[in-house]
Motif scaffolding. Structure first.
Motif, PDB file in Angstrom:
ATOM      1  N   SER A 123      36.139  48.510  47.068  1.00 15.67           N
ATOM      2  CA  SER A 123      37.289  48.731  47.947  1.00 15.67           C
ATOM      3  C   SER A 123      38.533  49.087  47.149  1.00 15.67           C
ATOM      4  O   SER A 123      39.643  49.088  47.688  1.00 15.67           O
ATOM      5  CB  SER A 123      37.555  47.475  48.794  1.00 15.67           C
ATOM      6  N   HIS A 124      38.353  49.305  45.849  1.00 16.21           N
ATOM      7  CA  HIS A 124      39.430  49.699  44.939  1.00 16.21           C
ATOM      8  C   HIS A 124      40.498  48.602  44.804  1.00 16.21           C
ATOM      9  O   HIS A 124      41.684  48.886  44.631  1.00 16.21           O
ATOM     10  CB  HIS A 124      40.069  51.021  45.376  1.00 16.21           C
ATOM     11  N   GLN A 125      40.035  47.331  44.879  1.00 16.96           N
ATOM     12  CA  GLN A 125      40.909  46.194  44.639  1.00 16.96           C
ATOM     13  C   GLN A 125      40.667  45.685  43.221  1.00 16.96           C
ATOM     14  O   GLN A 125      39.517  45.568  42.781  1.00 16.96           O
ATOM     15  CB  GLN A 125      40.629  45.063  45.641  1.00 16.96           C
ATOM     16  N   ALA A 126      41.744  45.374  42.487  1.00 16.13           N
ATOM     17  CA  ALA A 126      41.601  44.842  41.134  1.00 16.13           C
ATOM     18  C   ALA A 126      40.780  43.556  41.168  1.00 16.13           C
ATOM     19  O   ALA A 126      40.892  42.751  42.096  1.00 16.13           O
ATOM     20  CB  ALA A 126      42.976  44.578  40.530  1.00 16.13           C
ATOM     21  N   ALA A 127      39.922  43.376  40.149  1.00 10.19           N
ATOM     22  CA  ALA A 127      39.003  42.239  40.115  1.00 10.19           C
ATOM     23  C   ALA A 127      39.313  41.303  38.958  1.00 10.19           C
ATOM     24  O   ALA A 127      39.811  41.727  37.910  1.00 10.19           O
ATOM     25  CB  ALA A 127      37.564  42.736  40.010  1.00 10.19           C
ATOM     26  N   PRO A 158      41.893  38.012  34.642  1.00  5.67           N
ATOM     27  CA  PRO A 158      41.924  39.389  35.165  1.00  5.67           C
ATOM     28  C   PRO A 158      41.159  40.326  34.229  1.00  5.67           C
ATOM     29  O   PRO A 158      41.116  40.126  33.018  1.00  5.67           O
ATOM     30  CB  PRO A 158      43.406  39.719  35.209  1.00  5.67           C
ATOM     31  N   LEU A 159      40.539  41.361  34.822  1.00  8.07           N
ATOM     32  CA  LEU A 159      39.760  42.331  34.057  1.00  8.07           C
ATOM     33  C   LEU A 159      40.171  43.742  34.456  1.00  8.07           C
ATOM     34  O   LEU A 159      40.771  43.951  35.515  1.00  8.07           O
ATOM     35  CB  LEU A 159      38.259  42.147  34.323  1.00  8.07           C
ATOM     36  N   ALA A 160      39.803  44.687  33.611  1.00  2.00           N
ATOM     37  CA  ALA A 160      40.064  46.096  33.936  1.00  2.00           C
ATOM     38  C   ALA A 160      38.924  46.635  34.799  1.00  2.00           C
ATOM     39  O   ALA A 160      38.295  47.663  34.497  1.00  2.00           O
ATOM     40  CB  ALA A 160      40.203  46.900  32.651  1.00  2.00           C
ATOM     41  N   LEU A 161      38.626  45.913  35.885  1.00  6.25           N
ATOM     42  CA  LEU A 161      37.570  46.283  36.826  1.00  6.25           C
ATOM     43  C   LEU A 161      38.133  46.276  38.238  1.00  6.25           C
ATOM     44  O   LEU A 161      39.149  45.616  38.506  1.00  6.25           O
ATOM     45  CB  LEU A 161      36.395  45.298  36.749  1.00  6.25           C
ATOM     46  N   GLN A 162      37.455  46.971  39.134  1.00  2.00           N
ATOM     47  CA  GLN A 162      37.861  46.963  40.534  1.00  2.00           C
ATOM     48  C   GLN A 162      36.635  46.926  41.426  1.00  2.00           C
ATOM     49  O   GLN A 162      35.528  47.282  41.011  1.00  2.00           O
ATOM     50  CB  GLN A 162      38.722  48.180  40.862  1.00  2.00           C
ATOM     51  N   SER A 163      36.820  46.473  42.653  1.00  5.08           N
ATOM     52  CA  SER A 163      35.730  46.425  43.619  1.00  5.08           C
ATOM     53  C   SER A 163      35.516  47.807  44.213  1.00  5.08           C
ATOM     54  O   SER A 163      36.278  48.740  43.970  1.00  5.08           O
ATOM     55  CB  SER A 163      36.072  45.429  44.726  1.00  5.08           C
TER      56      SER A 163
END
Length: 794
Positions: A76-80, A69-74
């Protein structure tokens, strides 16, 4: 070598082995070429909700995939989460997950590109050689690259005999030599070293040995990739010779573009391969023809030693009878390429382009890749993963730039006001940005009521777009590029200034291209439709100042002064209008949207005389077509044509030169009636035959022209028949191409086979008359009357 050294990137490549993925970078340093190798896995991203299922799939397949898991999101505001693996697994991993309904993002980013861009390394790096592997840090370093110009001479293609390699020329600061497998002949040339080889195989091996001995950083040529290196590669295969041009002794890599098989790419480890044609185009040079002889004539006032329609036959004859003269011709081509590179400053342009984009200097085109190199690392640091191609909104089509209706006719004293870098300025001013769009829309969704303008957080776009005023990437990037360009101008670095201009201009283009992962018509439309609004409102403001707007085009407004001005007063008026418009937009945008204006109107050109044609056969003014006599503040004058026959290569040289001289005479107030009549007389007397060649391109294979056969296709059909009679291969059967032909009493005939008498009546009616009447209709005259007795012949 010192323990820490600045280095310029030459080439990069990657491969998988038992330990994972190894990246190899070749650098140019002050102390010589250097290769560094680094370990880094391939990576792509998925929504974190799918992590457990994706990990189970990897375990089932026994693939070396690690998911974190990373502190990033798509978008669509979904965690990446990131999926790490050997790079050769990436596309297979994407396809396997797609079957399970799981989307992988950023799969197509090259491992070498990702390694450098995430470290903000563009073109050059500071190498810390005390660490293993060397650590890389961003820097700017302009290398002194060692160049080698090469050119080959071959037989003409023939269906009944194999291609033959005659000679290879090598030209550099210290080399002036030609390798040939011709039969040795006595001779001497102090400017030339001619080496006689026994056969093609020996010639090829000597060439490879010469490249390794000279050890260039850059190999340059003309049509170098698509022809010379491809031909040499095939010859090496024929003779079972390893084409080992790489600095590490590796063979030259070669591949065709997947969706365009005629497009070839090569890779030589540690050596750049720069083609003069491609590089000139990337640097926005424009020529009627990119043939070496034409470009050399335009830039150098020099030419090849052999040219014309029978050049191929002359080359074969010289190979058999006078190899010394063939060698001079071969080496002259190398010299011309070398001098063109110097004259157009192409090597510095390629270096500066690499500094700005991170793309290797020999990676032509690549505007989407350049944009992503700059944008992706900044996007990641802002907390987002990039979307895949096709994920953006595209239900409504984005319009192009605004082109206003024109006022046709002859005009005196016209000012051209031009917005400096309009589209980049719109991006900065209205905060237009892929990430800013999705954060702006998300912010609006969190509100209980619709935003009102001006708004402290949002800026409106078009097609219901909303852009966040603080959370964005592209506006700051555009601002930085603009600052770099101004610095480059101040320091006289024209190559860097041009490289930045090309990059800035491409930012709108990539956002409007469906081949870009950030393609979204709300982005492109918020640029172009805002441009429409700006041009229209600017024209309205100018009218309110008592001036007459006669045309507007994308980022320019054309103003016809309403009373006579002397030169000084005209320039003063132009600057006053530009300053007034800038003040108008500063206040207007602050009042309406609460934003600072980065729009900058400039007074660009003053035309003492100006002509805007009408659409042929109509009274409506044309668009993107005009001519004028521009006058600089010191009084110097220049005749400028845009979109007219004089600058169109599909018109004959006769028509282009005729239009230039007719307009020059009329604008300058010189008599033209007798000159026009004399020109027609020369034409029908056969004195201008060399100016009557059409040059047009078949954009499809000849077989595709079935229902309608335009003249250039008919000429190509005749040429194919002639080639077959000569035992030469077909030229247009499987692809398009350029054809040169003349119109004769028996129809269009190619220049290679044109025995019929020329149809002078055709050239009078189709080349001279329309050019003249477009202008003369506004003087009260007509071509037929001025041409006089000569037209009675037809």
């Amino acid at each position: 070598m010192s323990r820490s050294t600045p280095a310029f990137l030459l080439t990069s490549e990657w491969h998988d082995d038992d330990q994972g993925t190894e990246l190899t970078f070749w650098w140019s340093t002050a102390e010589g070429p250097l290769a560094t190798r680094h370990r880094q896995p391939g990576v792509c991203f998925i929504d974190s909700d799918h992590s457990e299922r994706a990990q189970a799939i990897a375990a089932t397949l026994a693939w070396p995939v690690e998911i974190k898991p990373l502190a990033l999101q798509s978008f669509s505001h979904q965690a990446a989460s990131a999926c790490y693996m050997p790079a050769s697994y990436l596309y297979r991993w994407r396809d396997v997950l797609a079957e399970q309904g799981i989307v992988c993002r950023e799969v197509d980013v090259r491992p070498t590109d990702r390694f450098l861009m995430e470290r903000f390394i563009y073109g050059a790096a500071l190498l810390d050689l005390q660490s293993s592997p060397p650590r890389l840090a961003p820097t700017r370093y302009v290398p002194k690259l060692r160049c080698l110009s090469i050119d080959i001479e071959t037989s003409m293609p023939h269906r009944d005999r194999p291609d033959r390699l005659f000679s290879i020329a090598l030209y550099s600061d210290s080399e002036r030599q030609v390798l040939t497998c011709a039969e040795p002949r006595p001779g001497q040339d102090e400017q030339l070293q001619l080496h006689w080889l026994a056969d093609e195989a020996a010639l090829l091996q000597r060439f490879i040995d010469c490249v390794q001995r000279i050890d260039p950083d850059v190999i340059i040529g003309w049509n170098l990739v698509q022809f010379d290196l491809d031909f040499l590669r095939r010859k090496c295969q024929q003779h079972a010779i390893d084409f080992t041009l790489g600095r590490d002794g590796s063979a030259m890599g070669w591949r065709r573009q997947r969706n365009n098989p005629e497009r070839v790419f090569v890779h030589i480890a540690g050596r750049l391969v720069l083609d003069g044609i491609e590089l000139l185009r990337n640097a926005t040079w424009q020529f009627e023809s990119f043939a070496l002889n034409h470009v050399a004539g335009e830039l150098l006032a020099d030419q090849k030693l052999l040219h014309g329609e029978q050049r191929g036959d002359d080359i074969e004859r010289l190979f058999e009878q006078d190899p010394w003269q063939l060698a001079r011709y071969n080496l002259k081509d190398c010299e011309l390429v070398w001098r063109i590179f110097e004259r157009a400053d192409l090597l510095n342009f390629a270096i500066e382009r690499a500094h700005m984009t991170g793309l290797a200097p020999d990676r032509m085109g690549g505007s989407v890749a350049a944009f992503e190199n700059l944008y992706l690392p900044r996007l990641h640091r802002a907390g987002f993963v990039a979307p895949n191609i096709g994920e953006g909104y595209h239900q409504r089509k984005s319009p192009g730039g605004l082109v206003m209706d024109s006022v046709p006719g002859l005009h005196d004293q016209v000012l051209v006001l031009d917005f400096k870098s309009l589209y980049p300025s719109i991006i900065r001013t209205f905060c237009i940005d892929p990430m800013g769009l999705i954060t702006g829309l998300h912010s609006a969704q969190q509100r209980s009521s619709a935003p009102q303008w001006p708004d402290d957080e949002l800026v409106p776009g078009f097609f219901d777009a909303l852009f966040h005023r603080q959370q964005h990437v592209l506006p700051q990037l555009i601002a930085q590029l603009g600052e770099h360009r101004e610095q480059a101008k101040q320091h006289g670095n024209q190559a860097l200034s041009q490289a930045i201009k090309v990059i800035m201009a491409s930012c709108y283009g990539v956002l409007g291209s469906d081949g870009c992962r950030f393609y979204d018509t709300r982005l492109a439309s918020s640029i172009t439709m805002r441009g429409h609004e700006i041009i229209r409102r600017s024209a309205d403001w100018i009218r309110q100042q008592g001036q007459r707007v006669i045309y507007g085009d994308t980022d320019s407004v054309f103003v016809a002064l309403q009373r006579p001005h002397d030169l000084k007063d005209a320039y003063r008026t132009g600057r006053q209008l530009a300053a007034g418009l800038n003040a108008f937009w500063r206040q207007t945008l602050l009042d309406e949207y609460g934003i600072d204006s980065h729009l900058e109107m400039e007074f660009e050109t003053y035309y003492r005389r100006f002509f805007m044609p009408s659409i042929r056969g109509e009274e409506v003014g044309s668009k993107k077509r005009y001519a004028g006599l521009a006058q600089r503040e010191n009084g110097d004058e220049t005749l400028i044509f845009k979109g007219l026959e004089a600058v169109r290569s599909d018109w004959t040289l006769l028509a282009r030169q005729f239009q230039r001289e007719l307009y020059r005479r009329l604008f300058a107030g010189e008599a033209y009636q007798q000159w026009l009549r004399h020109t027609v007389e020369q034409l029908v007397n056969g004195e201008l035959d060399q100016q009557l060649v059409y040059r047009k391109r078949l954009r499809r294979p000849l077989s595709a022209y079935q229902r309608q056969m335009p003249p250039h296709a008919k000429a190509a059909q005749r040429l194919e028949a002639w080639l077959q009679q000569q035992g030469l291969p077909a030229r247009f059967r499987d692809r398009g191409g350029w054809i040169e032909y003349r119109m004769t009493v028996n129809g269009p005939e190619p220049v290679e086979d044109c025995p019929s008498s020329l149809d002078y009546g055709h050239y009078v009616e189709k080349q001279l008359r329309p050019v003249a009447d477009a202008l003369l209709q506004f003087t009260g005259e007509d071509f037929t009357t001025l041409a006089g007795q000569q037209l009675r012949l037809f």
